[in-house]
Structures are given as structure tokens and as C-alpha cells.
Design a protein around this motif. Structure first.
Motif, PDB file in Angstrom:
ATOM      1  N   PRO A  53      69.425  58.101  20.556  1.00  0.00           N
ATOM      2  CA  PRO A  53      69.794  58.524  19.197  1.00  0.00           C
ATOM      3  C   PRO A  53      69.814  60.056  19.100  1.00  0.00           C
ATOM      4  N   LEU A  54      70.929  60.589  18.665  1.00  0.00           N
ATOM      5  CA  LEU A  54      71.047  62.021  18.417  1.00  0.00           C
ATOM      6  C   LEU A  54      71.522  62.219  16.979  1.00  0.00           C
ATOM      7  N   ASP A  55      71.038  63.256  16.364  1.00  0.00           N
ATOM      8  CA  ASP A  55      71.415  63.591  14.996  1.00  0.00           C
ATOM      9  C   ASP A  55      72.771  64.310  15.038  1.00  0.00           C
ATOM     10  N   LYS A  56      73.806  63.607  14.600  1.00  0.00           N
ATOM     11  CA  LYS A  56      75.175  64.132  14.665  1.00  0.00           C
ATOM     12  C   LYS A  56      75.305  65.440  13.883  1.00  0.00           C
ATOM     13  N   LEU A  57      74.681  65.522  12.731  1.00  0.00           N
ATOM     14  CA  LEU A  57      74.774  66.732  11.934  1.00  0.00           C
ATOM     15  C   LEU A  57      74.197  67.934  12.687  1.00  0.00           C
ATOM     16  N   LYS A  58      73.062  67.743  13.370  1.00  0.00           N
ATOM     17  CA  LYS A  58      72.468  68.837  14.149  1.00  0.00           C
ATOM     18  C   LYS A  58      73.410  69.259  15.271  1.00  0.00           C
ATOM     19  N   VAL A  59      73.990  68.295  15.975  1.00  0.00           N
ATOM     20  CA  VAL A  59      74.947  68.618  17.045  1.00  0.00           C
ATOM     21  C   VAL A  59      76.095  69.433  16.465  1.00  0.00           C
ATOM     22  N   PHE A  60      76.622  68.988  15.337  1.00  0.00           N
ATOM     23  CA  PHE A  60      77.748  69.679  14.708  1.00  0.00           C
ATOM     24  C   PHE A  60      77.362  71.091  14.260  1.00  0.00           C
ATOM     25  N   GLU A  61      76.152  71.261  13.715  1.00  0.00           N
ATOM     26  CA  GLU A  61      75.709  72.596  13.318  1.00  0.00           C
ATOM     27  C   GLU A  61      75.656  73.535  14.521  1.00  0.00           C
ATOM     28  N   TYR A  62      75.087  73.065  15.612  1.00  0.00           N
ATOM     29  CA  TYR A  62      75.007  73.912  16.811  1.00  0.00           C
ATOM     30  C   TYR A  62      76.401  74.312  17.286  1.00  0.00           C
ATOM     31  N   LEU A  63      77.307  73.361  17.326  1.00  0.00           N
ATOM     32  CA  LEU A  63      78.652  73.649  17.822  1.00  0.00           C
ATOM     33  C   LEU A  63      79.464  74.492  16.844  1.00  0.00           C
ATOM     34  N   LEU A  64      79.250  74.301  15.576  1.00  0.00           N
ATOM     35  CA  LEU A  64      79.948  75.088  14.574  1.00  0.00           C
ATOM     36  C   LEU A  64      79.575  76.571  14.684  1.00  0.00           C
ATOM     37  N   TYR A  65      78.298  76.846  14.903  1.00  0.00           N
ATOM     38  CA  TYR A  65      77.803  78.221  14.908  1.00  0.00           C
ATOM     39  C   TYR A  65      77.606  78.830  16.301  1.00  0.00           C
ATOM     40  N   ALA A 113      68.647  79.948  17.217  1.00  0.00           N
ATOM     41  CA  ALA A 113      67.487  79.963  18.108  1.00  0.00           C
ATOM     42  C   ALA A 113      67.306  78.615  18.797  1.00  0.00           C
ATOM     43  N   GLU A 114      67.435  77.537  18.041  1.00  0.00           N
ATOM     44  CA  GLU A 114      67.305  76.198  18.636  1.00  0.00           C
ATOM     45  C   GLU A 114      68.387  75.977  19.688  1.00  0.00           C
ATOM     46  N   TYR A 115      69.603  76.405  19.388  1.00  0.00           N
ATOM     47  CA  TYR A 115      70.697  76.225  20.340  1.00  0.00           C
ATOM     48  C   TYR A 115      70.476  77.085  21.588  1.00  0.00           C
ATOM     49  N   GLU A 116      70.219  78.345  21.406  1.00  0.00           N
ATOM     50  CA  GLU A 116      70.083  79.263  22.544  1.00  0.00           C
ATOM     51  C   GLU A 116      68.913  78.892  23.450  1.00  0.00           C
ATOM     52  N   HIS A 117      67.829  78.396  22.865  1.00  0.00           N
ATOM     53  CA  HIS A 117      66.634  78.066  23.657  1.00  0.00           C
ATOM     54  C   HIS A 117      66.544  76.583  24.000  1.00  0.00           C
ATOM     55  N   ARG A 118      67.577  75.804  23.615  1.00  0.00           N
ATOM     56  CA  ARG A 118      67.651  74.366  23.885  1.00  0.00           C
ATOM     57  C   ARG A 118      66.359  73.685  23.478  1.00  0.00           C
ATOM     58  N   LYS A 119      65.994  73.896  22.218  1.00  0.00           N
ATOM     59  CA  LYS A 119      64.737  73.370  21.687  1.00  0.00           C
ATOM     60  C   LYS A 119      64.805  71.902  21.304  1.00  0.00           C
ATOM     61  N   THR A 120      65.999  71.337  21.223  1.00  0.00           N
ATOM     62  CA  THR A 120      66.144  69.938  20.814  1.00  0.00           C
ATOM     63  C   THR A 120      67.109  69.227  21.768  1.00  0.00           C
ATOM     64  N   ARG A 121      67.056  67.923  21.778  1.00  0.00           N
ATOM     65  CA  ARG A 121      68.019  67.148  22.582  1.00  0.00           C
ATOM     66  C   ARG A 121      69.427  67.387  22.057  1.00  0.00           C
ATOM     67  N   GLU A 122      69.540  67.557  20.754  1.00  0.00           N
ATOM     68  CA  GLU A 122      70.848  67.814  20.165  1.00  0.00           C
ATOM     69  C   GLU A 122      71.419  69.144  20.651  1.00  0.00           C
ATOM     70  N   SER A 123      70.567  70.153  20.793  1.00  0.00           N
ATOM     71  CA  SER A 123      71.060  71.446  21.288  1.00  0.00           C
ATOM     72  C   SER A 123      71.428  71.346  22.769  1.00  0.00           C
ATOM     73  N   GLU A 124      70.708  70.529  23.522  1.00  0.00           N
ATOM     74  CA  GLU A 124      71.078  70.311  24.927  1.00  0.00           C
ATOM     75  C   GLU A 124      72.428  69.600  25.021  1.00  0.00           C
ATOM     76  N   PHE A 125      72.634  68.637  24.150  1.00  0.00           N
ATOM     77  CA  PHE A 125      73.909  67.918  24.138  1.00  0.00           C
ATOM     78  C   PHE A 125      75.045  68.858  23.725  1.00  0.00           C
ATOM     79  N   ALA A 126      74.804  69.672  22.713  1.00  0.00           N
ATOM     80  CA  ALA A 126      75.829  70.625  22.263  1.00  0.00           C
ATOM     81  C   ALA A 126      76.216  71.573  23.394  1.00  0.00           C
ATOM     82  N   LYS A 127      75.244  72.041  24.149  1.00  0.00           N
ATOM     83  CA  LYS A 127      75.551  72.939  25.275  1.00  0.00           C
ATOM     84  C   LYS A 127      76.359  72.197  26.333  1.00  0.00           C
ATOM     85  N   ALA A 128      76.020  70.961  26.600  1.00  0.00           N
ATOM     86  CA  ALA A 128      76.782  70.165  27.575  1.00  0.00           C
ATOM     87  C   ALA A 128      78.228  70.013  27.102  1.00  0.00           C
ATOM     88  N   ILE A 129      78.425  69.795  25.828  1.00  0.00           N
ATOM     89  CA  ILE A 129      79.774  69.666  25.269  1.00  0.00           C
ATOM     90  C   ILE A 129      80.516  70.992  25.374  1.00  0.00           C
TER      91      ILE A 129
END
Length: 186
Positions: A53-65, A113-129
Motif C-alpha cells: 500500500p502506497l499513499d497515491k497523494l504523497k507520491v503525486f506531491e513528491y513528483l509534482l514538486y 526534504a522527504e523526497y530528497e532524503h527518501r524518508k518514506t516508501r512513497e518518496s522511494e517510489f517517486a524517485k524510482a518513477i
């Protein structure tokens, strides 16, 4: 909130459309805004194939910004060591500048910060994308060739740590790399 602050924020962030990246779209360079949109689209499609389970909104926020700092820092091509040396410093200054006028700067800084430091699974997924998107763009870029300096080993070194965190992104990456090699694009 002052309406002028909101207008300043919107007009400055809209400049992401003018930032050129290294890959081509037809007869022009892709913009960072187009890259962000493409990442969002790819994430939306691929999320259905993630086995957790990943929070789609969090993934989208990371990718948007994730590349908004490029409004002021520009895009750094990872096959250019000189650009990469300056990347972190330029992006930190850009983050400060953007944070100075955004009305929701605390939320923006937290997302970055969460995206750059890969603090969440969602940020790891966003980076992979983010990595997958560049491979897809390269596959669609008729002008791309293995003479561009983006070698298979360089791309693998840069992307494998990120795409390998999810079976679907790892499989996508390996298939895309195989096709890019066959087409002599890397």
C-alpha cells in the motif's frame, strides 16, 4: 494570505515550463514541467502494480514538486560532472528562494526534504518513477544515441539503487534498458 503573494508564487512556479532538460521531444528539448507531468502519469499507471500500500497523494506531491527547484537551479545532466558538482548548492539556494515567497512554504519544504532524503516508501517510489520516466523519454527520443554520453553503465549506476526498491520498477527498468541497448541509445 495576500493575493499578491499567491500571484507571485504561481507566476514563479509556472516558469518550470521554460526549463530545458537534456532529452528531446520532437524537435525541441523537453521542459522540466513536461517531465514532472510525465512522472505523474507513469506513477498513476504503475501504482496499480505495486504489491504494497502506497499513499497515491504523497507520491503525486513528491513528483509534482521534485524538480520545482530547477526554476532557479536549472537541470543538471548527470553525464556532466561539472554540473553535478554544483547541483546540490544551486538546488539548496533555489529551495530557499522558493520558500521565501510560497504561502505554504512549510508544507513545500517538508515534501522536498522527504523526497530528497527518501524518508518514506512513497518518496522511494517517486524517485524510482523519476528514473523510469527518463528511460521512457530516451526510448521515445528519435535523436538519442549512445554517443550522447549516457552510457548503460552510467545509467545503471545512477538509477539501479532507486528502481531496485520495487519489483515492478526494477522489471520495467531492465526491460527499458534492454530496448535502449538494442536501439543503440545507450
Amino acid at each position: 494570505m495576500k493575493i499578491e503573494q499567491l500571484i507571485k508564487s504561481l507566476t514563479e512556479l509556472e516558469k518550470l515550463k521554460t526549463v530545458e532538460r537534456g532529452l528531446n521531444v520532437g524537435n525541441r528539448k523537453e521542459s522540466s514541467a513536461e517531465h514532472s507531468w510525465s512522472c505523474l502519469l507513469i506513477a498513476d499507471v504503475v501504482l496499480d502494480f505495486v504489491n504494497e500500500p502506497l499513499d497515491k497523494l504523497k507520491v503525486f506531491e513528491y513528483l509534482l514538486y521534485h524538480d520545482v527547484v530547477e526554476v532557479y537551479a536549472g537541470d543538471a545532466k548527470f553525464n556532466n560532472p561539472e554540473e553535478m558538482k554544483l547541483k546540490q548548492e544551486k538546488e539548496e539556494k533555489a529551495l530557499e528562494k522558493i520558500s521565501s515567497f510560497l504561502p505554504n512554504s512549510n508544507r513545500f519544504q517538508k515534501i522536498m526534504a522527504e523526497y530528497e532524503h527518501r524518508k518514506t516508501r512513497e518518496s522511494e517510489f517517486a524517485k524510482a518513477i523519476d528514473c523510469i520516466d527518463s528511460c521512457v523519454r530516451n526510448l521515445n527520443d528519435e535523436k538519442a544515441s549512445n554517443k550522447d554520453g549516457f552510457t548503460e553503465s552510467l545509467i545503471r549506476r545512477k538509477y539501479e539503487p532507486h528502481v531496485s526498491k520495487f519489483p515492478i520498477t526494477e522489471e520495467l527498468f531492465e526491460t527499458l534498458m534492454k530496448r535502449l541497448v538494442e536501439l543503440e541509445k545507450v
